[in-house]
Design a protein around this motif. Structure first.
Motif, mmCIF file in Angstrom:
data_model
loop_
_atom_site.group_PDB
_atom_site.id
_atom_site.type_symbol
_atom_site.label_atom_id
_atom_site.label_comp_id
_atom_site.label_asym_id
_atom_site.label_seq_id
_atom_site.Cartn_x
_atom_site.Cartn_y
_atom_site.Cartn_z
ATOM 1 N N UNK A 1 0.847 -1.220 0.185
ATOM 2 C CA UNK A 1 0.104 -0.040 0.139
ATOM 3 C C UNK A 1 0.931 1.355 0.108
ATOM 4 N N UNK A 2 0.048 2.420 -0.175
ATOM 5 C CA UNK A 2 0.801 3.654 -0.158
ATOM 6 C C UNK A 2 -0.097 4.484 0.175
ATOM 7 N N UNK A 3 -0.791 4.703 1.551
ATOM 8 C CA UNK A 3 -1.819 5.269 1.850
ATOM 9 C C UNK A 3 -1.524 6.703 2.242
ATOM 10 N N UNK A 4 -2.398 7.660 1.447
ATOM 11 C CA UNK A 4 -2.467 9.056 1.578
ATOM 12 C C UNK A 4 -3.757 9.152 2.782
ATOM 13 N N UNK A 5 -3.071 10.395 3.502
ATOM 14 C CA UNK A 5 -4.051 10.960 4.545
ATOM 15 C C UNK A 5 -4.274 12.390 4.140
ATOM 16 N N UNK A 6 -5.722 12.801 3.761
ATOM 17 C CA UNK A 6 -5.682 14.134 3.436
ATOM 18 C C UNK A 6 -6.274 14.974 4.355
ATOM 19 N N UNK A 7 -5.533 15.934 4.866
ATOM 20 C CA UNK A 7 -6.164 16.679 5.853
ATOM 21 C C UNK A 7 -6.682 18.115 5.550
ATOM 22 N N UNK A 8 -7.914 18.107 5.514
ATOM 23 C CA UNK A 8 -8.607 19.441 4.879
ATOM 24 C C UNK A 8 -8.483 20.649 5.982
ATOM 25 N N UNK A 9 -8.554 21.687 5.672
ATOM 26 C CA UNK A 9 -8.446 22.768 6.568
ATOM 27 C C UNK A 9 -9.621 23.210 7.432
ATOM 28 N N UNK A 10 -10.766 22.203 7.095
ATOM 29 C CA UNK A 10 -11.718 22.291 8.239
ATOM 30 C C UNK A 10 -11.524 21.221 9.205
ATOM 31 N N UNK B 1 -3.051 14.112 -6.109
ATOM 32 C CA UNK B 1 -1.899 13.758 -5.412
ATOM 33 C C UNK B 1 -2.003 12.264 -4.668
ATOM 34 N N UNK B 2 -3.329 12.279 -4.210
ATOM 35 C CA UNK B 2 -3.451 10.891 -3.250
ATOM 36 C C UNK B 2 -3.534 9.875 -4.354
ATOM 37 N N UNK B 3 -4.068 9.839 -5.471
ATOM 38 C CA UNK B 3 -4.251 8.750 -6.702
ATOM 39 C C UNK B 3 -3.118 8.615 -7.274
ATOM 40 N N UNK B 4 -1.921 9.414 -6.937
ATOM 41 C CA UNK B 4 -0.529 9.367 -7.881
ATOM 42 C C UNK B 4 0.332 8.195 -7.193
ATOM 43 N N UNK B 5 -0.228 6.939 -7.261
ATOM 44 C CA UNK B 5 0.431 5.818 -6.810
ATOM 45 C C UNK B 5 -0.138 4.758 -7.539
ATOM 46 N N UNK B 6 0.848 3.592 -7.673
ATOM 47 C CA UNK B 6 0.294 2.294 -8.363
ATOM 48 C C UNK B 6 -0.395 1.604 -7.350
ATOM 49 N N UNK B 7 -0.333 1.992 -5.981
ATOM 50 C CA UNK B 7 -1.202 1.069 -5.070
ATOM 51 C C UNK B 7 -2.444 1.838 -4.850
ATOM 52 N N UNK B 8 -3.384 0.819 -4.131
ATOM 53 C CA UNK B 8 -4.801 1.247 -4.159
ATOM 54 C C UNK B 8 -5.332 0.822 -2.874
ATOM 55 N N UNK B 9 -4.692 0.514 -1.594
ATOM 56 C CA UNK B 9 -5.104 -0.296 -0.698
ATOM 57 C C UNK B 9 -6.045 0.611 0.272
ATOM 58 N N UNK B 10 -5.401 1.589 1.073
ATOM 59 C CA UNK B 10 -6.119 2.324 2.154
ATOM 60 C C UNK B 10 -5.846 3.836 1.833
ATOM 61 N N UNK B 11 -6.849 4.508 2.494
ATOM 62 C CA UNK B 11 -6.723 6.205 2.231
ATOM 63 C C UNK B 11 -7.583 6.627 3.380
#
Ligand code: ADP
Length: 477
Positions: free
Chosen positions: A253-262, A401-411
């Motif tokens: 996996x290559x999990x992104x964690x998006x943190x929004x300003x809210x 940017x989150x999808x910029x990976x060949x992996x697709x396990x957890x986000x």
């Protein structure tokens, strides 16, 4: 420390290798020798497969309720032996005892949950065009299952596979990781204590390539379920061609964690620390990249550094430890190389230099800022306690940017606006998305990935289907 020879579990018996070949199991925190395990040869692997096949002929035809009773018993016994099992996990895998105890409960849940699901393998009756006909759809166990598991959750990964397979009516030949066979053998002893019929569960140790190849080549093995690296997963796909074997693959996996300003950063921090540093960062769903809205990036970085520094690093057997050692020297070197590469390409270290510990495999958390896609750490699974931060300015950029990976396990997404989080979540190319949540693994939820993270699901009713085949009968009255 004296060698404590362990044996494999085949056809209800504890067996060694006829050749006498064995391999050592060591404690990653102290390097102490814990035990030696047999290195089985081809013929011995084939015998285990034959035993599983023989057991299948009976196991498949037992009433589901009987199978359920065995599963429930195994789950109950695991809980009864929770402490001993947790100590085995920590000794050979390194994770803190509190995490090991949690893993035992989590693993036991798979057995109790699939005990109930075993009773609900329903078929269908479908209306046919011809009124004199009926279409029956039945589900059958696929047959003998080969299960290959990794070292990071030595009990839970095996439990997740075995519980579903046994519930479906399949029998198993399992091969744990060479680093952590003792936990798997502990589970074998629990199966024995539950008086599971001989041959239903077989646990083999030895050369991965050899055992893997025998499982893949055997016509008796109808399915292989694997959790591990994408590299080995691809090899198994190639090997599966000759026997057209069904596969379930849980890969990297290559999990992104998006943190929004809210996002509420203070409230998010517990989940974020769990999602990043659990098991010293050595899980395939650990956060690999923090993508943070530029308006809050400074606050987030400061908070993450403050909290990261408070985590206690050391031997997992010490009750106060939060982060145990990495599994091996090779693992430490790999993580250090990723950090060095990132720093040489413009990343900045936001935490102080790691403090020296008595054990070189224990790494203090590192937080890196100014991460960019040109760095290896952006595209490779870190598997260590290193947080990487990059920023974005709008939702579209965050998704791309989150999808910029060949992996697709957890986000993961943190936001105070649920509709924004759902809208973004649906555009993420990942099999699992946690919204304001990083504790996403649950027995009743389908665990699995897309893209090069693999295919198939584990846990949940979807996970049961992986071990079942469909048979349709066209019946004329
Ligand atoms: P990791 O790098 O995390 O150890 P691996 O994919 O190498 O991940 O290991 C996961 C599991 O796959 C382990 O049980 C390992 O022994 C096994 N394995 C490694 N190589 C092979 C192979 N060639 N065939 C089958 N299993 C393998």
């Amino acid at each position: 420390m004296e060698k404590n020879p362990s044996l494999c579990f085949v056809n209800g018996q504890w067996v060694g290798s006829r050749s006498g070949a064995s391999s050592d199991v060591r404690n990653p925190a102290t390097n102490a020798l814990l035990a030696t395990v047999p290195a089985l040869e081809e013929q011995e692997v084939d015998q285990a497969i034959a035993a599983a096949h023989q057991a299948f002929l009976n196991w498949r035809s037992r009433p589901a309720r009987e199978r359920a009773n065995f599963l429930r018993k195994i789950g109950d016994l695991l809980l009864l032996h929770q402490d001993a099992c947790a100590h085995t996990i920590t000794a050979e895998q390194g994770k803190p005892l509190k995490e090991s105890r949690g893993e035992v409960v989590y693993a036991a849940n798979y057995f109790s949950w699939f005990a109930e699901e075993a009773l609900r393998v329903y078929g269908d009756i479908i209306p046919a065009d011809d009124p004199s006909k009926r279409i029956f759809v039945m589900k059958h166990p696929i047959g003998v299952v080969g299960a290959i598991t990794p070292w990071n959750f030595p009990l839970a990964m095996l439990a997740r596979k075995l519980a579903a397979a046994l519930a479906a009516g399949c029998t198993c030949v399992a091969k744990p990781a060479p680093e952590t066979p003792l936990t798997a053998l502990f589970l074998a002893s629990v199966c024995e204590e539950a008086q599971l019929p001989a041959g239903v569960v077989n646990i083999l140790t030895g050369d991965a390539e050899l055992i893997g190849a025998r499982l893949m080549q055997s016509d008796l093995v109808k399915k292989v379920t694997f959790t591990g690296s994408t590299e080995v997963g691809k090899l198994l796909i190639r090997q599966s061609a000759d026997t057209v074997k069904k596969l379930t693959l849980e890969l990297g996996g290559n999990a992104p964690c998006i943190i929004f300003d809210d996002a509420d950063l203070m409230r998010a921090m517990d989940g974020i620390l769990f999602g990043k540093y659990r098991n010293a960062g050595q899980t395939c769903v650990c956060i690999n990249r923090f993508l943070v809205h530029e308006a809050i990036a400074a606050d987030f970085s400061r908070l993450l550094c403050e909290h990261s520094k408070q985590l206690r690093v050391g031997n997992g057997a010490d009750e106060s430890t939060d982060i145990g050692p990495l599994i091996s020297d090779v693992a430490v070197e790999k993580v250090q190389n990723l950090v060095t590469d990132a720093l040489s390409h413009g990343a900045v270290r936001l935490t102080d230099s790691p403090s020296a510990t008595t054990n070189s495999r224990c790494m203090s958390p590192i937080v890196l800022g100014k991460i960019s896609p040109s760095m290896k750490i952006w595209s490779e699974e870190i598997f260590g306690p290193v947080s990487t931060i990059t920023t974005f300015s709008n939702d579209r950029e965050a998704i791309d940017r989150a999808n910029d990976t060949c992996y697709g396990l957890a986000a993961y997404i943190y936001s105070g606006d649920l509709s924004r989080a759902l809208r973004v979540g649906e555009q993420l190319e990942f099999g699992m998305v946690g919204i304001n949540d990083t504790a996403i693994s649950a027995v009743q939820a389908p665990f699995g990935g897309i893209k090069q993270s693999g295919f198939g699901r584990e846990g949940s009713r979807y996970g049961l289907d992986e071990y079942l085949t469909l048979q349709y009968m066209s019946v004329r009255g």
